[in-house]
Write an enzyme that holds these catalytic residues in place. Structure first.
Site, PDB file in Angstrom:
ATOM      1  N   CYS A 142       0.540  -1.059   0.029  1.00  0.00           N
ATOM      2  CA  CYS A 142      -0.095  -0.002  -0.186  1.00  0.00           C
ATOM      3  C   CYS A 142       0.875   0.956  -0.660  1.00  0.00           C
ATOM      4  O   CYS A 142       1.663   1.526  -1.136  1.00  0.00           O
ATOM      5  CB  CYS A 142      -0.974   0.338   1.404  1.00  0.00           C
ATOM      6  N   GLU A 201      -1.549  -8.909   2.665  1.00  0.00           N
ATOM      7  CA  GLU A 201      -1.429  -9.271   4.845  1.00  0.00           C
ATOM      8  C   GLU A 201      -3.668  -9.918   5.085  1.00  0.00           C
ATOM      9  O   GLU A 201      -3.374 -10.826   6.666  1.00  0.00           O
ATOM     10  CB  GLU A 201      -0.525  -9.165   5.159  1.00  0.00           C
ATOM     11  N   HIS A 203      -3.743  -4.600   0.163  1.00  0.00           N
ATOM     12  CA  HIS A 203      -2.760  -5.488   1.388  1.00  0.00           C
ATOM     13  C   HIS A 203      -2.662  -6.570   1.456  1.00  0.00           C
ATOM     14  O   HIS A 203      -4.040  -7.698   2.414  1.00  0.00           O
ATOM     15  CB  HIS A 203      -3.678  -4.894   3.274  1.00  0.00           C
TER      16      HIS A 203
HETATM   17  N1  GLN Z   1      -1.981   7.188   3.209  1.00  0.00           N
HETATM   18  C1  GLN Z   1      -1.958   6.328   1.318  1.00  0.00           C
HETATM   19  C2  GLN Z   1      -3.072   6.379   0.880  1.00  0.00           C
HETATM   20  O1  GLN Z   1      -4.392   6.949   1.985  1.00  0.00           O
HETATM   21  C3  GLN Z   1      -1.001   5.090   1.690  1.00  0.00           C
HETATM   22  C4  GLN Z   1      -2.364   4.068   2.569  1.00  0.00           C
HETATM   23  C5  GLN Z   1      -1.863   2.690   3.361  1.00  0.00           C
HETATM   24  O2  GLN Z   1      -1.043   1.984   3.216  1.00  0.00           O
HETATM   25  N2  GLN Z   1      -3.168   1.753   4.386  1.00  0.00           N
HETATM   26  O3  GLN Z   1      -3.175   5.843  -0.156  1.00  0.00           O
END
Ligand code: GLN
Length: 554
Positions: free
Chosen positions: A396, A532, A530
């Site tokens: 992410c 995970e 994600h």
């Molecule tokens: N801050 C980033 C976004 O809002 C990534 C978010 C995250 O890693 N869950 O897109």
């Protein structure tokens, strides 16, 4: 089974002693006896969900398929039970009040005065029943956050009391209590647990089983004492000492005959469909945990350090578990280390020396995150991994920063950035999703990110394509939680400089995975989602598996 059974798990003495793992383990054991088991978590706070909570205070925000942002215990349930849960398996005081108020506005109470009692507990019961039906569960395990005796969870205890009154033979109450280890005599003290039981009595409840959590196994004498003072049978006091791995908890419970006691008390017999297979697979997993063939060192570069290691590991619990699942599947033990990204910031004098230490790791993960703290250090760490061919996995925010790094140092786009950090960057390679701009302008933050499962198509012959073993054109589905995306204006530039977008949304508009070809790097993969959240102890996530293999140089 004719009638559904309800198991409630509540905590005594203090929180954080493993109610979630206890609930998950009880579920796992009943599953291995052939029952369809599901789980619910109730958090007694006003927040409608966990989405707006800071992970350093409350641990990881777990995301379900339907986009519900919830407590990390939901991750434990999914991992242990190997099933998908959704928003109907998660409640908070806020969400219950919200739905009661909504019903009142819709005139569903037909002009009655709507009161905290009985309407809030009745709403809780009706939510549990609808989750039961949805999950086609024979046994529903409901864990209530916090500890008994608190002002916050009294209405949930009242829900248990009402349900138990209605269905006396179908409701079971498990108290997970803590026995402090006292002084030189090294004695486990039972008095706080006795008080917790008294608190339950005040709520009209009596525990059926007491799980006695302690540093060490509790002896017969202490069991007798708890049994006598708390009014349960000695066999109903289960010793639950600290152990090396959460995955061993079901085996320890089994040794204490917990499943047999649960079945007897619920007046049910093991199902004919009993599958011992899953139990023996679980035992094999624990054998690997206890006797690995070797170890692999994985570094996680993060920023959540200010409140100590404990909080950090709680903030990334799904990432840690996913690494473990992959390593265990390869019969290895992962040695996971935290690397504070601020050590890689140029303002730290020794940052070059610190960066060189990254070569001591089999692989490096840059996980999800928000905001500017630690970002420059993460960018330097990613650059070091890319240039020195250290297996790198970005999750992410980790993908967004990998692209910022690539834009700056490979594509030559000086000061390229994500607009989350630098609104005036000349090269906004990561930018807000259309639609997110208005939401942000209205300060409407709760549950407004791109959340939950979305499909993606994979590029054939890519690293991720062979990792997932998908056939051509087949979609994968992964969970998301973010506001920002790869800016489509820069895709051509990235590709021209050798980055491969190996996963995309089916309409090819959103970039889901970026990787470097194997000819340029052994493993440089980053995902906008994600992965995970979908890894399981007996079924590791394919990308974590491929990453750990590459960290092991397989
Ligand atoms: N801050 C980033 C976004 O809002 C990534 C978010 C995250 O890693 N869950 O897109």
């Amino acid at each position: 089974m004719k009638r559904a059974k309800y198991i409630f798990v509540v905590g005594g003495v203090m929180s954080g002693v493993g109610k979630g793992i206890t609930s998950s383990s009880i579920g796992k054991l009943l599953q291995t006896r052939g029952f369809s088991v599901s789980a619910i978590k109730i958090d007694p706070y006003i927040n409608v969900d966990a989405g707006t909570m800071n992970p350093t205070e409350h641990g990881e925000v777990f995301v379900l398929e339907d986009g519900t942002e919830c407590d990390q215990d939901m991750g434990n349930y999914e991992r242990f039970l190997g099933r998908y849960l959704d928003g109907r398996n998660y409640m908070t005081t806020g969400s219950i009040y919200q739905s009661v108020i909504q019903k009142e506005r819709n005139l569903e109470y037909r002009g009655k005065c709507v009161s905290v009692v009985p309407h809030i507990p009745l709403e809780v019961i009706s939510k549990i029943d609808s989750a039961l039906k949805k999950d086609k569960a024979e046994i529903m395990i409901t864990e209530i956050g916090g500890t008994v005796g608190e002002y916050e969870n009294i209405l949930f205890l009242e829900a248990i009391r009402v349900l138990k009154h209605k269905k006396p033979n179908d409701v079971l109450l498990v108290l997970v209590s803590y026995l402090p280890y006292q002084g030189d005599g090294k004695e486990l003290k039972t008095k706080p647990t006795q008080h917790a039981v008294r608190d339950l009595h005040l709520a009209g409840l009596h525990p059926d089983i007491i799980i006695a959590r302690a540093k060490i196994p509790i002896d017969k004498k202490r069991k007798e004492k708890i049994a006598f003072n708390c009014g349960v049978d000695e066999t109903e006091v289960i010793s639950a000492p600290d152990i090396v791995s959460i995955y061993k908890v079901p085996l320890n419970f089994e040794k204490e005959n917990l499943t047999k006691i649960l079945l007897e008390k619920l007046r049910i017999k093991s199902n004919n469909r009993v599958s011992t297979k899953s139990f023996s697979e679980w035992q094999r997993l624990v054998r690997t945990v206890e006797n690995p063939r070797g170890s692999v060192k994985i570094g996680i570069v993060g920023k959540y350090f200010s409140t100590g290691d404990y909080v950090l590991s709680d903030s990334y619990i799904s990432v840690i578990e996913a690494i473990k699942h992959a390593a265990y599947a390869l019969k290895y033990e992962p040695k996971i280390e935290w690397i504070d990204s601020s050590e890689f910031e140029p303002k730290s004098k020794s940052y070059r020396r610190e960066l060189r230490k990254l070569s001591n790791y089999g692989g490096i993960i840059v996980p999800g995150g928000f905001g500017s703290r630690g970002v420059d250090g993460k960018l330097n760490a990613i650059r070091y991994c890319r240039e020195n061919k250290i297996p790198f996995f970005g999750l992410c925010y980790g993908m967004q920063l990998a692209l910022v790094e690539f834009a700056r140092n490979v594509c030559g786009l000086k000061n390229a950035h994500t607009t989350e950090i630098d609104k005036n960057t000349p090269y906004p390679v990561i930018d807000l999703l259309p639609g997110q701009r208005d939401i942000m302008a209205r300060s409407n933050y709760g549950a407004t990110m791109r959340l939950g499962a979305y499909p993606a198509v994979l590029k054939s012959k890519s690293i991720v394509h062979s990792a997932y073993h998908t056939s051509d054109g087949e979609f994968i589905s992964e969970r998301h939680r973010h506001r920002y995306e790869v800016n489509p204006d820069y895709i051509g530039k990235f590709e021209a400089d050798g980055l491969v977008f190996s996963g995309m949304s089916p309409d090819h508009k959103l970039m889901e995975i970026a990787e470097l070809p194997k000819s340029r790097h052994p493993f440089f993969v980053a995902t906008q989602f994600h992965p995970e959240f979908k890894s399981r102890p007996l079924d590791p996530h394919p990308l974590f598996l491929t990453f750990v293999k590459s960290a092991m140089k397989l």
